[in-house]
Design a protein around this motif. Structure first.
Motif, PDB file in Angstrom:
ATOM      1  N   LEU A  52       0.948  -1.764  -0.236  1.00 19.34           N
ATOM      2  CA  LEU A  52       0.050   0.020   0.454  1.00 19.34           C
ATOM      3  C   LEU A  52       0.716   1.074  -0.003  1.00 19.34           C
ATOM      4  N   ARG A  53       0.402   1.883  -0.680  1.00 18.05           N
ATOM      5  CA  ARG A  53       1.583   3.733  -1.002  1.00 18.05           C
ATOM      6  C   ARG A  53       0.816   4.695  -0.015  1.00 18.05           C
ATOM      7  N   ILE A  54       1.176   5.775   0.117  1.00 16.15           N
ATOM      8  CA  ILE A  54       0.494   6.508   0.516  1.00 16.15           C
ATOM      9  C   ILE A  54       0.945   8.234  -0.895  1.00 16.15           C
ATOM     10  N   PHE A  55      -0.592   8.681  -1.164  1.00 19.15           N
ATOM     11  CA  PHE A  55      -1.276   8.640  -2.992  1.00 19.15           C
ATOM     12  C   PHE A  55      -0.169  10.384  -1.959  1.00 19.15           C
ATOM     13  N   VAL A  56       0.490  11.339  -3.487  1.00 21.93           N
ATOM     14  CA  VAL A  56       0.694  12.577  -3.527  1.00 21.93           C
ATOM     15  C   VAL A  56      -0.041  12.888  -4.970  1.00 21.93           C
ATOM     16  N   LEU A  57      -0.319  13.858  -4.467  1.00 19.74           N
ATOM     17  CA  LEU A  57      -1.199  14.079  -5.993  1.00 19.74           C
ATOM     18  C   LEU A  57      -1.159  15.442  -5.785  1.00 19.74           C
ATOM     19  N   GLY A  58      -0.867  15.820  -7.035  1.00 19.67           N
ATOM     20  CA  GLY A  58      -0.615  16.823  -7.590  1.00 19.67           C
ATOM     21  C   GLY A  58      -1.969  17.908  -7.841  1.00 19.67           C
ATOM     22  N   ILE A  59      -1.972  18.644  -9.237  1.00 16.48           N
ATOM     23  CA  ILE A  59      -3.236  19.283  -9.642  1.00 16.48           C
ATOM     24  C   ILE A  59      -3.933  18.706 -11.292  1.00 16.48           C
ATOM     25  N   PHE A 117       5.835   5.515  -1.977  1.00 15.68           N
ATOM     26  CA  PHE A 117       5.018   6.831  -2.298  1.00 15.68           C
ATOM     27  C   PHE A 117       4.587   6.671  -4.067  1.00 15.68           C
ATOM     28  N   PHE A 118       3.046   6.860  -3.765  1.00 18.74           N
ATOM     29  CA  PHE A 118       2.734   6.858  -5.504  1.00 18.74           C
ATOM     30  C   PHE A 118       2.268   8.030  -5.014  1.00 18.74           C
ATOM     31  N   LEU A 119       3.072   9.070  -6.628  1.00 20.39           N
ATOM     32  CA  LEU A 119       2.848  10.220  -7.573  1.00 20.39           C
ATOM     33  C   LEU A 119       2.025  10.331  -8.286  1.00 20.39           C
ATOM     34  N   ARG A 165      -4.905   6.110   5.290  1.00 21.63           N
ATOM     35  CA  ARG A 165      -4.685   6.910   6.630  1.00 21.63           C
ATOM     36  C   ARG A 165      -3.881   8.542   6.426  1.00 21.63           C
ATOM     37  N   ALA A 166      -3.138   8.384   4.871  1.00 25.16           N
ATOM     38  CA  ALA A 166      -2.817  10.357   4.756  1.00 25.16           C
ATOM     39  C   ALA A 166      -3.092  10.636   3.178  1.00 25.16           C
ATOM     40  N   ALA A 167      -3.030  11.556   2.703  1.00 22.81           N
ATOM     41  CA  ALA A 167      -2.275  12.032   1.504  1.00 22.81           C
ATOM     42  C   ALA A 167      -1.938  12.402   1.765  1.00 22.81           C
ATOM     43  N   VAL A 168      -0.586  13.531   0.439  1.00 18.53           N
ATOM     44  CA  VAL A 168      -1.053  14.377   0.632  1.00 18.53           C
ATOM     45  C   VAL A 168      -0.833  15.031  -0.612  1.00 18.53           C
ATOM     46  N   CYS A 169      -0.932  16.310  -0.420  1.00 20.87           N
ATOM     47  CA  CYS A 169      -2.072  17.806  -1.611  1.00 20.87           C
ATOM     48  C   CYS A 169      -0.486  18.403  -1.563  1.00 20.87           C
ATOM     49  N   ASP A 221       6.028  11.748   8.011  1.00 17.65           N
ATOM     50  CA  ASP A 221       5.380  11.610   9.033  1.00 17.65           C
ATOM     51  C   ASP A 221       3.857  11.668   8.381  1.00 17.65           C
ATOM     52  N   CYS A 222       4.230  10.724   7.069  1.00 15.61           N
ATOM     53  CA  CYS A 222       2.616  10.278   6.605  1.00 15.61           C
ATOM     54  C   CYS A 222       2.580   8.969   7.005  1.00 15.61           C
ATOM     55  N   LEU A 223       4.311   8.357   7.264  1.00 12.63           N
ATOM     56  CA  LEU A 223       4.546   7.033   6.633  1.00 12.63           C
ATOM     57  C   LEU A 223       4.362   5.903   8.226  1.00 12.63           C
ATOM     58  N   PRO A 224       3.429   4.406   7.702  1.00  7.80           N
ATOM     59  CA  PRO A 224       3.231   4.202   9.228  1.00  7.80           C
ATOM     60  C   PRO A 224       4.248   3.310  10.028  1.00  7.80           C
ATOM     61  N   ILE A 225       4.161   3.983  11.344  1.00 10.11           N
ATOM     62  CA  ILE A 225       4.801   2.921  12.262  1.00 10.11           C
ATOM     63  C   ILE A 225       4.860   2.166  11.998  1.00 10.11           C
ATOM     64  N   ASN A 226       6.555   1.351  11.775  1.00 11.66           N
ATOM     65  CA  ASN A 226       7.222   0.099  11.837  1.00 11.66           C
ATOM     66  C   ASN A 226       6.794  -0.580  13.092  1.00 11.66           C
TER      67      ASN A 226
END
Length: 226
Positions: A52-59, A117-119, A165-169, A221-226
């Motif tokens: 599973l990746r944290i999504f980093v979303l642009g425009i 992450f997934f850009l 759990r988190a997304a980066v905008c 900070d967005c990454l899960p704690i192992n």
């Protein structure tokens, strides 16, 4: 199916919307066999798993980055230099890509970054007006015409394998629309926002080191704690 399998199928079947105002153009690089090959190489190299990746979303993509390569925030030269994917595409200038790959390098390189992450973008295709980059939110008619496609884009992409759990905008104005979407759909538990790379390099280049540090802290900070 792996993250890679789903992403390759999605991108290589993308079609441009037909409901846009007549002055708005759409670039669809995924119709090119060269870009389709790049998509296969890139996702099989970095996403051939079910992590599973944290999504980093642009425009939406710029015409010199993903508008050419099909890979978010990635120019042909950065695809070669940092991702190890050779290509014959013409090198292009793209401020956002320059900054993003400094972030990626600071995070440990492409393999490490993309394993976590997934850009991507709220809308997956580059928009133009009068031959220049255009944002989906630059006029209300375009925003509303694309809103169903934006909703479907994010809904489909989180199916690749996302950590909700988190997304980066990326982009302060972009945040308005990502939060609107999240209020409607409940995709992410929280959204954290960073200044857009283009803004940083265009207006705040003297403070680039500070922004780079901020990006690394927020992403970590967005990454899960192992």
């Amino acid at each position: 199916m792996t993250f890679s399998d789903k992403a390759i199928g999605y991108y290589n079947s993308l079609t441009a919307p037909t409901s846009l105002p007549p002055e708005i153009g759409v670039m669809n690089p995924y119709q090119s066999t060269d870009v389709q090959q790049i998509i296969r190489l890139f996702y099989n190299r970095f996403y051939s798993d079910t992590t599973l990746r944290i999504f980093v979303l642009g425009i939406n993509p710029g015409r010199f980055g993903a508008g050419v390569t099909g890979i978010s925030f990635t120019t042909p030269q950065n695809l070669r230099r940092y991702c190890g994917i050779d290509n014959d595409l013409r090198d292009t200038p793209e401020l956002s890509s320059r900054f993003i790959y400094q972030v990626i390098e600071a995070f440990g390189g492409a393999k490490e970054f993309y394993s976590r992450f997934f850009l991507t973008s709220l809308f997956p295709l580059a928009l133009t007006k009068a031959g220049k980059n255009y944002n989906f939110y630059d006029d209300r008619a375009t925003t509303e015409a694309l809103w169903p496609a934006i909703t479907e884009t994010v809904k489909t992409q989180i199916g690749f394998g996302y950590d909700r759990r988190a997304a980066v905008c990326l982009g302060r104005k972009n945040e308005t629309y990502l939060r609107r979407l999240n209020d409607q759909q409940g995709f992410f538990d929280r959204i954290v926002t960073l200044d857009h790379p283009r803004y940083i390099l265009q207006y705040k280049s003297r403070d680039m080191a500070l922004y780079l540090d901020q990006y690394i802290r927020v992403l970590a900070d967005c990454l899960p704690i192992n």
